[in-house]
Structures are given as structure tokens and as C-alpha cells.
Design an enzyme around this catalytic site. Sequence first.
Site, PDB file in Angstrom:
ATOM      1  N   HIS A 122       0.825  -1.202   0.000  1.00  0.00           N
ATOM      2  CA  HIS A 122       0.000   0.000   0.000  1.00  0.00           C
ATOM      3  C   HIS A 122       0.862   1.257   0.000  1.00  0.00           C
ATOM      4  O   HIS A 122       2.019   1.257   0.401  1.00  0.00           O
ATOM      5  CB  HIS A 122      -0.972   0.014   1.179  1.00  0.00           C
ATOM      6  CG  HIS A 122      -0.324   0.016   2.531  1.00  0.00           C
ATOM      7  ND1 HIS A 122       0.094  -1.135   3.168  1.00  0.00           N
ATOM      8  CD2 HIS A 122      -0.026   1.027   3.375  1.00  0.00           C
ATOM      9  CE1 HIS A 122       0.621  -0.839   4.341  1.00  0.00           C
ATOM     10  NE2 HIS A 122       0.574   0.476   4.497  1.00  0.00           N
ATOM     11  N   ARG A 141       5.394   7.327  18.948  1.00  0.00           N
ATOM     12  CA  ARG A 141       4.059   6.788  18.710  1.00  0.00           C
ATOM     13  C   ARG A 141       3.428   6.309  20.026  1.00  0.00           C
ATOM     14  O   ARG A 141       4.125   5.850  20.934  1.00  0.00           O
ATOM     15  CB  ARG A 141       4.148   5.630  17.702  1.00  0.00           C
ATOM     16  CG  ARG A 141       4.513   6.094  16.320  1.00  0.00           C
ATOM     17  CD  ARG A 141       5.070   4.962  15.444  1.00  0.00           C
ATOM     18  NE  ARG A 141       4.087   3.930  15.147  1.00  0.00           N
ATOM     19  CZ  ARG A 141       3.241   3.968  14.131  1.00  0.00           C
ATOM     20  NH1 ARG A 141       3.242   5.021  13.309  1.00  0.00           N
ATOM     21  NH2 ARG A 141       2.407   2.971  13.907  1.00  0.00           N
ATOM     22  N   CYS A 157       3.797   9.791   9.989  1.00  0.00           N
ATOM     23  CA  CYS A 157       3.834   8.672   9.046  1.00  0.00           C
ATOM     24  C   CYS A 157       2.428   8.089   8.948  1.00  0.00           C
ATOM     25  O   CYS A 157       1.847   7.704   9.961  1.00  0.00           O
ATOM     26  CB  CYS A 157       4.775   7.575   9.519  1.00  0.00           C
ATOM     27  SG  CYS A 157       6.127   8.121  10.565  1.00  0.00           S
ATOM     28  N   GLU A 219       5.077  -1.108   2.475  1.00  0.00           N
ATOM     29  CA  GLU A 219       4.665   0.207   1.991  1.00  0.00           C
ATOM     30  C   GLU A 219       5.542   0.714   0.864  1.00  0.00           C
ATOM     31  O   GLU A 219       6.753   0.452   0.817  1.00  0.00           O
ATOM     32  CB  GLU A 219       4.726   1.226   3.142  1.00  0.00           C
ATOM     33  CG  GLU A 219       3.790   0.913   4.279  1.00  0.00           C
ATOM     34  CD  GLU A 219       3.773   1.990   5.349  1.00  0.00           C
ATOM     35  OE1 GLU A 219       2.696   2.221   5.940  1.00  0.00           O
ATOM     36  OE2 GLU A 219       4.842   2.604   5.600  1.00  0.00           O
TER      37      GLU A 219
END
Length: 303
Positions: A122, A141, A157, A219
Site C-alpha cells: 500500500h 508513537r 507517518c 509500503e
Amino acid sequence: MGLLTGVGFQNWLAAAANSASAFSSSAFPLKPLFLKPRPIFTSTPAALRRTLRLSPYSYSTSAAPPSTMGDAAADSAMDAVQRRLMFEDECILVDENDRVVGHDSKYNCHLMEKIESENLLHRAFSVFLFNSKHELLLQQRSATKVTFPLVWTNTCCSHPLYRDSELIEEKALGARNAAQRKLFDELGIPAEDVPVDQFTPLGRILYKAPSDGKWGEHELDYLLFIIRDVSVHPNPDEVVDVKYVNQQQLKELLRKADAGEEGIKLSPWFRLVVDNFLFKWWDHVEKGTLEEAADMKTIHKLT
């Protein structure tokens, strides 16, 4: 019809009672009426769901997705916000040449089983935001993130979604639109602080990285640089900490991560960018020559 009075009215009542008796439940049994619930939007086209921001499972707040989506109902420990995003967000599926081949849920796109068995790849983006002192904004995160919780990484991100404004490929406009959206979602940075035309797309990388036994990343990542002084108000569902670093401070952070000091960990995509590009691009930031570093024709396959 004339009015009924006296005896006539009494006779009318008696006749009505006899009629009601004749219309008995034995002759005409009445069954309780239960309306079978029907799911709404079960066949809502994907385009309409994107417009309305509906999950394919919007008809029930408790129903589990079909088994083809994996055992999502068993993910009881998943944070409610992250779970919602996992099923509402439709990522853009691409091939290794960055050609769009479809779309799928964020949930499916991050299942290592799906990544390995179906080679799901993706589109993503990574923002590197510098202030006027040329310091890079990093985020840690949140603990509730499904992939790579509590790791330090670049400013933001995430993923362009399968919607018209984020599918625009000319000058990476779709990725830039998505970056502006997520900078607000994750860090509370207003759109006016990060105008879309101020992002500089520098390159694209392709990588695969498992997070744990179930989740991971695969990705094709757009690397976007921007130099702006911004107002930052982190969303605790997404970010637990932020800090600006200069080049020397980042090198010290890398040393601690490599040595396992203070429990510091870095995201795999951030580490790949650091090891392959960041410091030479950072020099361009300081010299004001960032456009010279841009190469959007090459897709760097990194491991």
C-alpha cells in the site's frame, strides 16, 4: 345517519359486542409482530462509503467483520480509536511500480498473513518537518498504536486514503493532501501552518517490516520534507511525546537505540531513511537547496 339514544343505543352496543366476539382470535389468530432487523448500507458502494465516511460495517457497532477480514472480533485488546481507523480507512493498493491496483482496509493491509500470502503493498507517506532553526520534529508513537507502538519516528507517518483528493498523482499531490490531513489528526498542526504547496517530495522507498507476529508494514512510502514553524498539539491517541532535534542530537538518539539504552526504539522506515538519505538531505535543508535533492522517478527498494 341519525343519533342513537336510549334503547336504540343499547341495542347498537350489544350488536357491536356480538360482532367483536365473532372476530375471535381462534378464527383469526394474531401473531406477535417482530421486525427482523435489516443491516443498512450493506451494499453501499465503496465510493459512497468514502464520501459518507462509512465503514463497510457501519450498520452494526458490535457486529464482527466477515471472516475474510481475519478474526477482528478477537482483537479485544485493540484500542477503540485504532480499531475504528483499521476498518474505516481504505488504503491504496499499488504494485511495485506504484501503479494503483485497488484498495483494502487498513486492517488487511497490516496483517502479515495478508502481506505474505497476497503480497499486499500500500501507498504511504512520511513527513519530515523542520523549524526555522533547521531542527527536525520527531514523535514517539502512542502505546495504543497497532504497529510499532512507543517507537520514535519522523514527524508523521501514515497513508493516503482511497479518495479522490488523495489519489492525485501529479506532483505527489494526493500524498501531500494526506500529509496535511494527518499532521492535524496526529499533532494538531493547523492546515494553514502546513500549506500543501510547501511540501517538497524528495523520493519514494519500498520496504517490508514485521511489527510482531500478526502485524507489519509493506509500503511504498513518499518522503515529504517541509520547513515551517508550526503550532503543535499532539493527539494522545496517536502520539505520546514529541521533540525537536538537530543533527548531533539525532545521532545521539541513534547511538542509544543501537546500544539499547533507555528503551529507545526507532521505526524501521525512519531508520531506513536515516541510514540512506536523511543527513545528506538535511544538509540541503540548511543550505536552502532542497529541490536539488529531489528524485521522484526512482523507487528505492530497501530492506
